[in-house]
Structure formats: structure tokens, C-alpha cells
Design an enzyme around this catalytic site. Sequence first.
Site, PDB file in Angstrom:
ATOM      1  N   ASP A 219       1.049   1.343   3.949  1.00  0.00           N
ATOM      2  CA  ASP A 219       1.683   1.756   2.706  1.00  0.00           C
ATOM      3  C   ASP A 219       1.915   0.588   1.759  1.00  0.00           C
ATOM      4  O   ASP A 219       1.893  -0.590   2.161  1.00  0.00           O
ATOM      5  CB  ASP A 219       2.999   2.485   2.980  1.00  0.00           C
TER       6      ASP A 219
ATOM      7  N   GLU B 120       6.300   1.247   6.025  1.00  0.00           N
ATOM      8  CA  GLU B 120       7.063   0.025   6.275  1.00  0.00           C
ATOM      9  C   GLU B 120       7.954  -0.328   5.101  1.00  0.00           C
ATOM     10  O   GLU B 120       9.002  -0.964   5.277  1.00  0.00           O
ATOM     11  CB  GLU B 120       6.103  -1.131   6.570  1.00  0.00           C
TER      12      GLU B 120
END
Length: 357
Positions: A75, A129
Amino acid sequence: MQNPLTPEVLADPVALTRALVDIESVSLNEKAIADCVEEVLRGVPHLTTYRHSNTVMARTDLGRPQRVVLAGHLDTVPLNDNFPSTMRGDLMYGCGTSDMKSGVAFALHLAVTLPDPRYDVTYFFYEAEEIESRYNGLTLVSQAHPEWLAADFALLLEPTYGIVEAGCQGTMRAIVTTHGERAHAARSWHGVNAIHGAGEVLRRLNTYEARRVTIEGCDYREGLNAVRITGGVAGNVIPDRCDIEINYRYAPDRDPAAAEAHLREVFAGFELTVTDAAAGAAPGLDNPPAQEFLAAVGAAPIGKLGWTDVARFAAMGMPALNFGPGDPNLAHHKDEHVELTKIRDGAATLHRWLASS
């Protein structure tokens, strides 16, 4: 969509970085990139591949005496007029170039092109994350499939500008509250101003001397700062409460309990409420795979100033280091970029470490 991660792209870490950057994957929108990564890995005969939500894991099972993890998050933070990628000379610009699709490219390139590593390797490509821990792919896997995370050492491919950053700091947030008594602002002497009472809290912060500590040859500098102040009732009311939010970054020789005790000592006499805490991670440099990796890098490690997911591995009893091509100072910036030479050099370093002798 057609998978852009072709064999030609997978063979070149630079081209692979750009292809990954050009798959939009803002946190909680990782399905498309996870689909592409999973499709690639399921076609590799020397790997066994699993998926949990939008986290993809692949592993070798060669019977090696030690297993290592290479992990990178898929991400990114929200786009900021920096998508898709662009090239300017030796620099690749775009959201995620530094944090951390160039690191993800390392792992994916090696997973596909290195069938006979010196260790058994588990490759993690995980989701979320950049946002709250409850969404983090490593957290979710540790709850649902903890056996996937069993290993002797982990390398987190976070941006470090090609330097090994060992362990990480712990972090704690707390609220220091001052109390007063409401009164009309025209007759303020009938009350006690809680915002004025925050002056002593700020004075202690302003005169605070941050501790520096060396652990396994790595220097860690602590930090204690006010990050937000809230208070006030109305424009004509003396406020009876003021909250000062504190962020404490502490060296990994302290655990959260010791960190909280230190804050209570610093702010003795004030109400203090801890709102969030995450333990740090010790360097773990005496681990044999870590020593061999440091030899491949050929440069001394430094302490990680910040918190990363190496702490999750450390909590599982697994030493871990940070290493990636991106510049951490560029993470989350609109002009985020990565140097192509750092990608090539870093990929070569990891290959030297993992390739069978």
C-alpha cells in the site's frame, strides 16, 4: 486488467519498480496489485503461494537449516498529483517509489529469479502498513496463520537509502491534562485558566534533554514533543481544561512500561493518560543471517530512528533489519522519488546475500 508484471519486467528491478508504482494501491485498495503479485507467484514452480485478504505470501521449501523473511508492504499513502510514475534522468518519481514499491520490487524480483537461495525464503507482500494496525497484513496473518511467519531472521524492505538500519525506536502517545475553573472572561480572577496552566508542561518539554543510547554499536536518539494542544470553551469563558498530546520516541532498551514510567516522572504533578504505545526492536545484529547480510552490504549499520514493522517481527522473537533503496526523507512527499542506481545496487546486494555459494 492485463497483468503488467511480465517476465521481461520481472527480470529488471527498475522496470518492475515502475510497473508496481503504476498500479494504484492506496491503503485498503490493494486488491489489484495483490492480484497481479499472486498471479505471478503462483506461476513460479519453486514457490508455494498463499493469500490472506490482500496479503500474498510465497515460500521456498528446500530443506535449508535456516529460513529468512523478505517483507514489503503493497500500500501507499493517498495520491498527491504524483501518479502514474515519471522519469527524469536517473530518478523515478511517483507515489510509492521510495516507500516502498522499490523495496517490494527487490523481493518480487528475487522470488521469481532465484530458485536456489542459500536459505529457505519466505516472501511477504502485505497490505495496509500505512494505516491503523488493525488493518496491517502482518497483524492479520499473525492472527490467522502464525505458522507462515516462522523464520530465523527478517529483512523489511523499508526505505533506508541503501543503508542497513537496525531495530527501531518504540513510540508512545499520551495526553497531559491541566485543570482549572470556569469563569466569565470579564471576571477572570474568579476562575483558574487551564490553558495558562499548560505553560509548565511546555516549559518541561522545552528544557527536556533527549537521551542518546548506543546498543550493539547503533546510536538511538530519543525525542519527546508536544504534537497537539486542545482547550477552550467559548470566546468569553475561562477554560477549565487543556489537553497537551505528547509523542515520545524511545530507544529499544526501554519497553512500554519503562517509557510510561519515564513520562510520569517528567510530568510529575500532572494528570497523564497513555493513549497508544508500540514497543521498539533491538538491533539483533548477532544473528548469523544478519551477519552474513551485513557482510554482503559491506557497511556498518545505524540505528533506525522511527518505528517500523521490524518491531512486529521482534515481538515474535525474530531479529529483523530495515533495508531498501528509497530515501526515507522523501516518503509521503508529493515529489517522492527513487534513484535508479540505488535500485540496481540494492538488488545486487540482496542477490549476493541470498545466492547459493
